[in-house]
Write a protein that holds these residues in place. Structure first.
Motif, PDB file in Angstrom:
ATOM      1  N   VAL A   1     -16.872 -15.818  42.212  1.00 54.73           N
ATOM      2  CA  VAL A   1     -18.321 -15.655  42.154  1.00 54.73           C
ATOM      3  C   VAL A   1     -18.642 -14.167  42.150  1.00 54.73           C
ATOM      4  O   VAL A   1     -18.013 -13.382  42.854  1.00 54.73           O
ATOM      5  CB  VAL A   1     -18.991 -16.389  43.334  1.00 54.73           C
ATOM      6  N   GLN A   2     -19.612 -13.788  41.324  1.00 50.60           N
ATOM      7  CA  GLN A   2     -20.074 -12.391  41.288  1.00 50.60           C
ATOM      8  C   GLN A   2     -21.426 -12.313  41.989  1.00 50.60           C
ATOM      9  O   GLN A   2     -22.250 -13.214  41.841  1.00 50.60           O
ATOM     10  CB  GLN A   2     -20.223 -11.902  39.842  1.00 50.60           C
ATOM     11  N   LEU A   3     -21.621 -11.230  42.743  1.00 48.62           N
ATOM     12  CA  LEU A   3     -22.823 -11.086  43.550  1.00 48.62           C
ATOM     13  C   LEU A   3     -23.523  -9.781  43.213  1.00 48.62           C
ATOM     14  O   LEU A   3     -22.872  -8.739  43.064  1.00 48.62           O
ATOM     15  CB  LEU A   3     -22.459 -11.110  45.040  1.00 48.62           C
ATOM     16  N   GLN A   4     -24.857  -9.841  43.140  1.00 43.92           N
ATOM     17  CA  GLN A   4     -25.662  -8.658  42.827  1.00 43.92           C
ATOM     18  C   GLN A   4     -26.820  -8.589  43.816  1.00 43.92           C
ATOM     19  O   GLN A   4     -27.738  -9.404  43.749  1.00 43.92           O
ATOM     20  CB  GLN A   4     -26.187  -8.759  41.402  1.00 43.92           C
ATOM     21  N   ALA A   5     -26.758  -7.607  44.708  1.00 42.74           N
ATOM     22  CA  ALA A   5     -27.818  -7.432  45.698  1.00 42.74           C
ATOM     23  C   ALA A   5     -28.923  -6.540  45.153  1.00 42.74           C
ATOM     24  O   ALA A   5     -28.660  -5.617  44.376  1.00 42.74           O
ATOM     25  CB  ALA A   5     -27.249  -6.838  46.972  1.00 42.74           C
ATOM     26  N   SER A   6     -30.142  -6.814  45.587  1.00 41.75           N
ATOM     27  CA  SER A   6     -31.295  -6.014  45.161  1.00 41.75           C
ATOM     28  C   SER A   6     -32.402  -6.127  46.203  1.00 41.75           C
ATOM     29  O   SER A   6     -32.309  -6.931  47.135  1.00 41.75           O
ATOM     30  CB  SER A   6     -31.808  -6.494  43.800  1.00 41.75           C
ATOM     31  N   GLY A   7     -33.440  -5.312  46.036  1.00 49.68           N
ATOM     32  CA  GLY A   7     -34.604  -5.409  46.900  1.00 49.68           C
ATOM     33  C   GLY A   7     -34.723  -4.320  47.944  1.00 49.68           C
ATOM     34  O   GLY A   7     -35.713  -4.266  48.678  1.00 49.68           O
ATOM     35  N   GLY A   8     -33.729  -3.446  48.031  1.00 54.31           N
ATOM     36  CA  GLY A   8     -33.797  -2.368  48.986  1.00 54.31           C
ATOM     37  C   GLY A   8     -34.846  -1.339  48.595  1.00 54.31           C
ATOM     38  O   GLY A   8     -35.389  -1.362  47.490  1.00 54.31           O
ATOM     39  N   GLY A   9     -35.139  -0.439  49.534  1.00 55.26           N
ATOM     40  CA  GLY A   9     -36.122   0.597  49.258  1.00 55.26           C
ATOM     41  C   GLY A   9     -36.500   1.325  50.517  1.00 55.26           C
ATOM     42  O   GLY A   9     -35.856   1.173  51.562  1.00 55.26           O
ATOM     43  N   LEU A  10     -37.568   2.100  50.409  1.00 50.34           N
ATOM     44  CA  LEU A  10     -38.078   2.881  51.528  1.00 50.34           C
ATOM     45  C   LEU A  10     -39.294   2.159  52.112  1.00 50.34           C
ATOM     46  O   LEU A  10     -40.215   1.785  51.383  1.00 50.34           O
ATOM     47  CB  LEU A  10     -38.477   4.275  51.054  1.00 50.34           C
ATOM     48  N   VAL A  11     -39.273   1.977  53.435  1.00 45.35           N
ATOM     49  CA  VAL A  11     -40.372   1.293  54.112  1.00 45.35           C
ATOM     50  C   VAL A  11     -40.619   1.971  55.447  1.00 45.35           C
ATOM     51  O   VAL A  11     -39.696   2.527  56.047  1.00 45.35           O
ATOM     52  CB  VAL A  11     -40.040  -0.210  54.288  1.00 45.35           C
ATOM     53  N   GLN A  12     -41.852   1.927  55.907  1.00 48.96           N
ATOM     54  CA  GLN A  12     -42.176   2.500  57.211  1.00 48.96           C
ATOM     55  C   GLN A  12     -41.766   1.552  58.330  1.00 48.96           C
ATOM     56  O   GLN A  12     -41.706   0.327  58.137  1.00 48.96           O
ATOM     57  CB  GLN A  12     -43.668   2.786  57.293  1.00 48.96           C
ATOM     58  N   ALA A  13     -41.518   2.122  59.473  1.00 47.78           N
ATOM     59  CA  ALA A  13     -41.197   1.309  60.643  1.00 47.78           C
ATOM     60  C   ALA A  13     -42.315   0.294  60.888  1.00 47.78           C
ATOM     61  O   ALA A  13     -43.490   0.618  60.774  1.00 47.78           O
ATOM     62  CB  ALA A  13     -41.010   2.197  61.866  1.00 47.78           C
ATOM     63  N   GLY A  14     -41.898  -0.925  61.203  1.00 43.69           N
ATOM     64  CA  GLY A  14     -42.851  -2.009  61.382  1.00 43.69           C
ATOM     65  C   GLY A  14     -43.108  -2.815  60.126  1.00 43.69           C
ATOM     66  O   GLY A  14     -43.719  -3.888  60.198  1.00 43.69           O
ATOM     67  N   GLY A  15     -42.647  -2.303  59.004  1.00 38.72           N
ATOM     68  CA  GLY A  15     -42.869  -2.976  57.738  1.00 38.72           C
ATOM     69  C   GLY A  15     -41.845  -4.059  57.463  1.00 38.72           C
ATOM     70  O   GLY A  15     -41.004  -4.386  58.313  1.00 38.72           O
ATOM     71  N   SER A  16     -41.941  -4.610  56.265  1.00 43.55           N
ATOM     72  CA  SER A  16     -41.076  -5.727  55.867  1.00 43.55           C
ATOM     73  C   SER A  16     -40.476  -5.488  54.491  1.00 43.55           C
ATOM     74  O   SER A  16     -41.043  -4.766  53.657  1.00 43.55           O
ATOM     75  CB  SER A  16     -41.874  -7.034  55.834  1.00 43.55           C
ATOM     76  N   LEU A  17     -39.334  -6.109  54.261  1.00 45.77           N
ATOM     77  CA  LEU A  17     -38.689  -6.128  52.954  1.00 45.77           C
ATOM     78  C   LEU A  17     -37.986  -7.466  52.795  1.00 45.77           C
ATOM     79  O   LEU A  17     -37.602  -8.098  53.790  1.00 45.77           O
ATOM     80  CB  LEU A  17     -37.639  -5.021  52.827  1.00 45.77           C
ATOM     81  N   ARG A  18     -37.798  -7.867  51.547  1.00 42.14           N
ATOM     82  CA  ARG A  18     -36.968  -9.038  51.283  1.00 42.14           C
ATOM     83  C   ARG A  18     -35.857  -8.641  50.320  1.00 42.14           C
ATOM     84  O   ARG A  18     -36.117  -8.173  49.200  1.00 42.14           O
ATOM     85  CB  ARG A  18     -37.761 -10.202  50.690  1.00 42.14           C
ATOM     86  N   LEU A  19     -34.643  -8.820  50.754  1.00 46.39           N
ATOM     87  CA  LEU A  19     -33.479  -8.578  49.912  1.00 46.39           C
ATOM     88  C   LEU A  19     -33.089  -9.873  49.204  1.00 46.39           C
ATOM     89  O   LEU A  19     -33.260 -10.965  49.748  1.00 46.39           O
ATOM     90  CB  LEU A  19     -32.303  -8.071  50.736  1.00 46.39           C
ATOM     91  N   SER A  20     -32.561  -9.707  48.008  1.00 43.56           N
ATOM     92  CA  SER A  20     -32.052 -10.843  47.243  1.00 43.56           C
ATOM     93  C   SER A  20     -30.609 -10.569  46.850  1.00 43.56           C
ATOM     94  O   SER A  20     -30.196  -9.422  46.713  1.00 43.56           O
ATOM     95  CB  SER A  20     -32.879 -11.066  45.977  1.00 43.56           C
ATOM     96  N   CYS A  21     -29.872 -11.631  46.675  1.00 36.04           N
ATOM     97  CA  CYS A  21     -28.489 -11.539  46.209  1.00 36.04           C
ATOM     98  C   CYS A  21     -28.296 -12.639  45.175  1.00 36.04           C
ATOM     99  O   CYS A  21     -28.223 -13.823  45.525  1.00 36.04           O
ATOM    100  CB  CYS A  21     -27.525 -11.693  47.373  1.00 36.04           C
ATOM    101  N   ALA A  22     -28.234 -12.247  43.932  1.00 35.57           N
ATOM    102  CA  ALA A  22     -28.072 -13.208  42.845  1.00 35.57           C
ATOM    103  C   ALA A  22     -26.596 -13.446  42.579  1.00 35.57           C
ATOM    104  O   ALA A  22     -25.822 -12.501  42.454  1.00 35.57           O
ATOM    105  CB  ALA A  22     -28.753 -12.682  41.589  1.00 35.57           C
ATOM    106  N   ALA A  23     -26.224 -14.709  42.480  1.00 34.06           N
ATOM    107  CA  ALA A  23     -24.830 -15.079  42.244  1.00 34.06           C
ATOM    108  C   ALA A  23     -24.651 -15.590  40.823  1.00 34.06           C
ATOM    109  O   ALA A  23     -25.558 -16.173  40.235  1.00 34.06           O
ATOM    110  CB  ALA A  23     -24.400 -16.148  43.238  1.00 34.06           C
TER     111      ALA A  23
END
Length: 125
Positions: A1-23
């Motif tokens: 299986v091949q995996l590709q992560a995405s969704g990272g970035g710069l965010v302020q403390a207290g904030g939110s992010l959602r990471l994805s990993c497509a297979a």
């Protein structure tokens, strides 16, 4: 299986992010999945894991109650929802896949055979 992560970035403390990993490649729903992270100068740290059915999840102590791991087997995608982010959450986040390990072993990076390339999350104070 091949995996590709995405969704990272710069965010302020207290904030939110959602990471994805497509297979891609072999059947995604036959793999248990995990998220790990690594900060500069530190060892890779277990973040969260999820069984192939999605019915069982497991979290590292430092993210419990703030992060949520989930998966969509139809879309062959793994997710990590990160809330209440802290500067100490800054790291490169990796997704990984494994098969046939007991739940306690899922927090060990040695249990995972397949790894994505990582996505950088930076939390500013």
């Amino acid at each position: 299986v091949q995996l590709q992560a995405s969704g990272g970035g710069l965010v302020q403390a207290g904030g939110s992010l959602r990471l994805s990993c497509a297979a891609s490649g072999r059947t995604f729903n036959s793999y248990d999945m995990g998220w790990f992270r690594q900060s500069p100068g530190k060892e890779r740290e277990f973040v969260a894991a999820i069984r192939r059915s999605g019915g069982v999840t497991y979290y590292g102590d430092s993210v419990k109650g703030r992060f949520t791991i989930s998966r969509d087997n139809a879309k062959m995608t793994l997710y990590l929802r990160m809330n209440s982010l802290k500067p100490e959450d800054t790291a490169v986040y990796y997704c990984a896949a494994t098969q046939g390990v007991i739940i306690s072993a899922m927090r060990s990076q040695a249990s995972y055979k397949y790894w994505g390339q990582g996505t950088l999350v930076t939390v500013s104070s």
